[in-house]
Design an enzyme around this catalytic site. Structure first.
Site, PDB file in Angstrom:
ATOM      1  N   ILE A  22       0.814  -1.212   0.000  1.00 53.63           N
ATOM      2  CA  ILE A  22       0.000   0.000   0.000  1.00 53.63           C
ATOM      3  C   ILE A  22       0.853   1.270   0.000  1.00 53.63           C
ATOM      4  O   ILE A  22       0.406   2.321  -0.455  1.00 53.63           O
ATOM      5  CB  ILE A  22      -1.016  -0.005   1.174  1.00 53.63           C
ATOM      6  CG1 ILE A  22      -2.152   0.980   0.893  1.00 53.63           C
ATOM      7  CG2 ILE A  22      -0.333   0.274   2.503  1.00 53.63           C
ATOM      8  CD1 ILE A  22      -3.339   0.853   1.804  1.00 53.63           C
ATOM      9  N   ASN A  35      -2.679   1.537  15.524  1.00 54.67           N
ATOM     10  CA  ASN A  35      -3.181   1.162  16.857  1.00 54.67           C
ATOM     11  C   ASN A  35      -3.519   2.463  17.575  1.00 54.67           C
ATOM     12  O   ASN A  35      -3.145   3.547  17.125  1.00 54.67           O
ATOM     13  CB  ASN A  35      -2.183   0.300  17.629  1.00 54.67           C
ATOM     14  CG  ASN A  35      -0.858   0.998  17.802  1.00 54.67           C
ATOM     15  OD1 ASN A  35      -0.788   2.068  18.427  1.00 54.67           O
ATOM     16  ND2 ASN A  35       0.200   0.438  17.245  1.00 54.67           N
ATOM     17  N   GLY A  43       3.530  -4.324  11.072  1.00 53.90           N
ATOM     18  CA  GLY A  43       2.651  -4.508   9.917  1.00 53.90           C
ATOM     19  C   GLY A  43       2.596  -3.298   9.006  1.00 53.90           C
ATOM     20  O   GLY A  43       3.597  -2.625   8.767  1.00 53.90           O
ATOM     21  N   VAL A  44       1.401  -3.007   8.546  1.00 53.04           N
ATOM     22  CA  VAL A  44       1.223  -1.931   7.576  1.00 53.04           C
ATOM     23  C   VAL A  44       1.534  -0.566   8.218  1.00 53.04           C
ATOM     24  O   VAL A  44       2.048   0.347   7.554  1.00 53.04           O
ATOM     25  CB  VAL A  44      -0.192  -2.015   6.955  1.00 53.04           C
ATOM     26  CG1 VAL A  44      -1.269  -1.589   7.902  1.00 53.04           C
ATOM     27  CG2 VAL A  44      -0.261  -1.223   5.665  1.00 53.04           C
ATOM     28  N   ASP A  45       1.258  -0.443   9.487  1.00 52.48           N
ATOM     29  CA  ASP A  45       1.528   0.787  10.244  1.00 52.48           C
ATOM     30  C   ASP A  45       3.032   1.119  10.176  1.00 52.48           C
ATOM     31  O   ASP A  45       3.438   2.239   9.819  1.00 52.48           O
ATOM     32  CB  ASP A  45       1.093   0.539  11.694  1.00 52.48           C
ATOM     33  CG  ASP A  45       0.988   1.802  12.527  1.00 52.48           C
ATOM     34  OD1 ASP A  45       1.183   2.892  11.975  1.00 52.48           O
ATOM     35  OD2 ASP A  45       0.698   1.680  13.733  1.00 52.48           O
ATOM     36  N   SER A 134      -7.363  -4.907  10.398  1.00 51.78           N
ATOM     37  CA  SER A 134      -7.586  -5.886  11.493  1.00 51.78           C
ATOM     38  C   SER A 134      -7.218  -7.327  11.157  1.00 51.78           C
ATOM     39  O   SER A 134      -7.284  -8.185  12.038  1.00 51.78           O
ATOM     40  CB  SER A 134      -9.044  -5.867  12.005  1.00 51.78           C
ATOM     41  OG  SER A 134      -9.260  -4.747  12.837  1.00 51.78           O
ATOM     42  N   THR A 135      -6.874  -7.616   9.901  1.00 50.06           N
ATOM     43  CA  THR A 135      -6.680  -9.037   9.550  1.00 50.06           C
ATOM     44  C   THR A 135      -5.247  -9.529   9.744  1.00 50.06           C
ATOM     45  O   THR A 135      -4.933 -10.669   9.401  1.00 50.06           O
ATOM     46  CB  THR A 135      -7.106  -9.322   8.088  1.00 50.06           C
ATOM     47  OG1 THR A 135      -6.229  -8.602   7.211  1.00 50.06           O
ATOM     48  CG2 THR A 135      -8.539  -8.912   7.841  1.00 50.06           C
ATOM     49  N   TYR A 138      -4.215  -8.103  14.539  1.00 48.32           N
ATOM     50  CA  TYR A 138      -5.461  -8.044  15.299  1.00 48.32           C
ATOM     51  C   TYR A 138      -6.360  -9.268  15.103  1.00 48.32           C
ATOM     52  O   TYR A 138      -7.396  -9.381  15.758  1.00 48.32           O
ATOM     53  CB  TYR A 138      -6.221  -6.745  14.995  1.00 48.32           C
ATOM     54  CG  TYR A 138      -5.663  -5.521  15.722  1.00 48.32           C
ATOM     55  CD1 TYR A 138      -4.497  -5.605  16.472  1.00 48.32           C
ATOM     56  CD2 TYR A 138      -6.311  -4.295  15.667  1.00 48.32           C
ATOM     57  CE1 TYR A 138      -3.975  -4.495  17.143  1.00 48.32           C
ATOM     58  CE2 TYR A 138      -5.798  -3.173  16.333  1.00 48.32           C
ATOM     59  CZ  TYR A 138      -4.641  -3.291  17.074  1.00 48.32           C
ATOM     60  OH  TYR A 138      -4.142  -2.200  17.743  1.00 48.32           O
TER      61      TYR A 138
HETATM   62  P1  ADP Z   1      -3.975  -4.988  12.170  1.00 45.16           P
HETATM   63  O1  ADP Z   1      -3.267  -4.719  13.460  1.00 45.16           O
HETATM   64  O2  ADP Z   1      -5.093  -4.015  11.891  1.00 45.16           O
HETATM   65  O3  ADP Z   1      -4.360  -6.415  12.020  1.00 45.16           O
HETATM   66  P2  ADP Z   1      -1.642  -5.360  10.415  1.00 45.16           P
HETATM   67  O4  ADP Z   1      -0.754  -4.320   9.866  1.00 45.16           O
HETATM   68  O5  ADP Z   1      -1.054  -6.361  11.351  1.00 45.16           O
HETATM   69  O6  ADP Z   1      -2.884  -4.582  11.056  1.00 45.16           O
HETATM   70  O7  ADP Z   1      -2.302  -6.164   9.239  1.00 45.16           O
HETATM   71  C1  ADP Z   1      -3.336  -5.681   8.421  1.00 45.16           C
HETATM   72  C2  ADP Z   1      -3.175  -6.226   7.024  1.00 45.16           C
HETATM   73  O8  ADP Z   1      -2.192  -5.459   6.342  1.00 45.16           O
HETATM   74  C3  ADP Z   1      -2.682  -7.672   6.973  1.00 45.16           C
HETATM   75  O9  ADP Z   1      -3.511  -8.375   6.051  1.00 45.16           O
HETATM   76  C4  ADP Z   1      -1.262  -7.555   6.457  1.00 45.16           C
HETATM   77  O10 ADP Z   1      -0.914  -8.671   5.663  1.00 45.16           O
HETATM   78  C5  ADP Z   1      -1.351  -6.325   5.613  1.00 45.16           C
HETATM   79  N1  ADP Z   1      -0.106  -5.577   5.333  1.00 45.16           N
HETATM   80  C6  ADP Z   1       1.049  -5.524   6.035  1.00 45.16           C
HETATM   81  N2  ADP Z   1       1.933  -4.714   5.430  1.00 45.16           N
HETATM   82  C7  ADP Z   1       1.325  -4.228   4.310  1.00 45.16           C
HETATM   83  C8  ADP Z   1       1.704  -3.347   3.253  1.00 45.16           C
HETATM   84  N3  ADP Z   1       2.916  -2.792   3.201  1.00 45.16           N
HETATM   85  N4  ADP Z   1       0.794  -3.078   2.273  1.00 45.16           N
HETATM   86  C9  ADP Z   1      -0.442  -3.641   2.298  1.00 45.16           C
HETATM   87  N5  ADP Z   1      -0.852  -4.465   3.262  1.00 45.16           N
HETATM   88  C10 ADP Z   1       0.009  -4.773   4.253  1.00 45.16           C
END
Ligand code: ADP
Length: 185
Positions: A22, A35, A43-45, A134-135, A138
């Site tokens: 993303i 969070n 993760g994405v954060d 959340s997937t 979380y």
């Molecule tokens: P949450 O805590 O809301 O579950 P996460 O970041 O752990 O957030 O995961 C949310 C989703 O984002 C997961 O499906 C993960 O595979 C995905 N994800 C992690 N990094 C990226 C990225 N760089 N771009 C897109 N999706 C991502």
């Protein structure tokens, strides 16, 4: 090696579903599955803060000092600059932690998407990209989340204010899980 270019349009072209990172998206708003601390995480954060640079965290700290001193509540959304990302804003939202389904998870997941869409509209955005909120850490079951998101967007597509909504899945299997839910409709 087979490279699959996975990108599908649904709901009359309003929603694009794809596999990717993303932080590479060129859209008006990139949504962060944050969070409640808004201080970054895994993760994405983590990916968004790393690629976007420190100006995003600076603004998150200001949000904590002003609007949300106790943290951003689950389901709410707040916007900051997007730093070095190819976007105007990062919209931070907090999805629910999955506790088995009896803790209002579905409503809270809907809220996270809805409030992000509404905020993007208010900011004058035309395009937005969502990760699969959340997937990851979380633990929200992916198929259940896909159904919630698809139903919500189907509803939104009746009277859309945004021009394009991109759902960016991090793996092909997550993409396929979503497409399976779409196909079952
Ligand atoms: P949450 O805590 O809301 O579950 P996460 O970041 O752990 O957030 O995961 C949310 C989703 O984002 C997961 O499906 C993960 O595979 C995905 N994800 C992690 N990094 C990226 C990225 N760089 N771009 C897109 N999706 C991502």
């Amino acid at each position: 090696m087979i490279i699959l270019f996975m990108e599908k349009e649904i709901l009359g072209g309003l929603v694009v579903i794809k596999v990717g990172d993303i932080t590479e998206e060129e859209v008006d708003a990139i949504v962060n599955a944050a969070n409640s601390s808004l201080m970054g995480g895994g993760g994405v954060d983590g990916a968004i803060h790393r690629k976007g640079g420190p100006s995003i965290l600076e603004e998150c700290k200001k949000v904590r000092q002003t609007l949300y001193p106790n943290g951003l509540p689950t389901g709410k959304a707040v916007a900051t600059n997007a730093g070095n990302l190819k976007a105007k804003y990062v919209i931070h939202t907090v999805g629910p932690v999955w506790y088995g389904g009896g803790s209002n998870e579905e409503e809270l997941l809907k809220d996270a998407y809805k409030n992000s869409l509404e905020l993007a509209e208010k900011l004058g955005c035309q395009t937005i990209a969502f990760p699969s909120i959340s997937t990851g850490a979380y633990g929200y079951p992916k198929e259940k989340a896909a159904k919630v998101v698809y139903d919500l967007l189907k509803d939104y597509s009746k009277n859309p204010k945004l021009k394009q909504i991109r759902l960016v899945f991090f793996s092909q299997s997550d993409f396929e899980t979503f497409m399976k839910v779409v196909g079952n409709e």
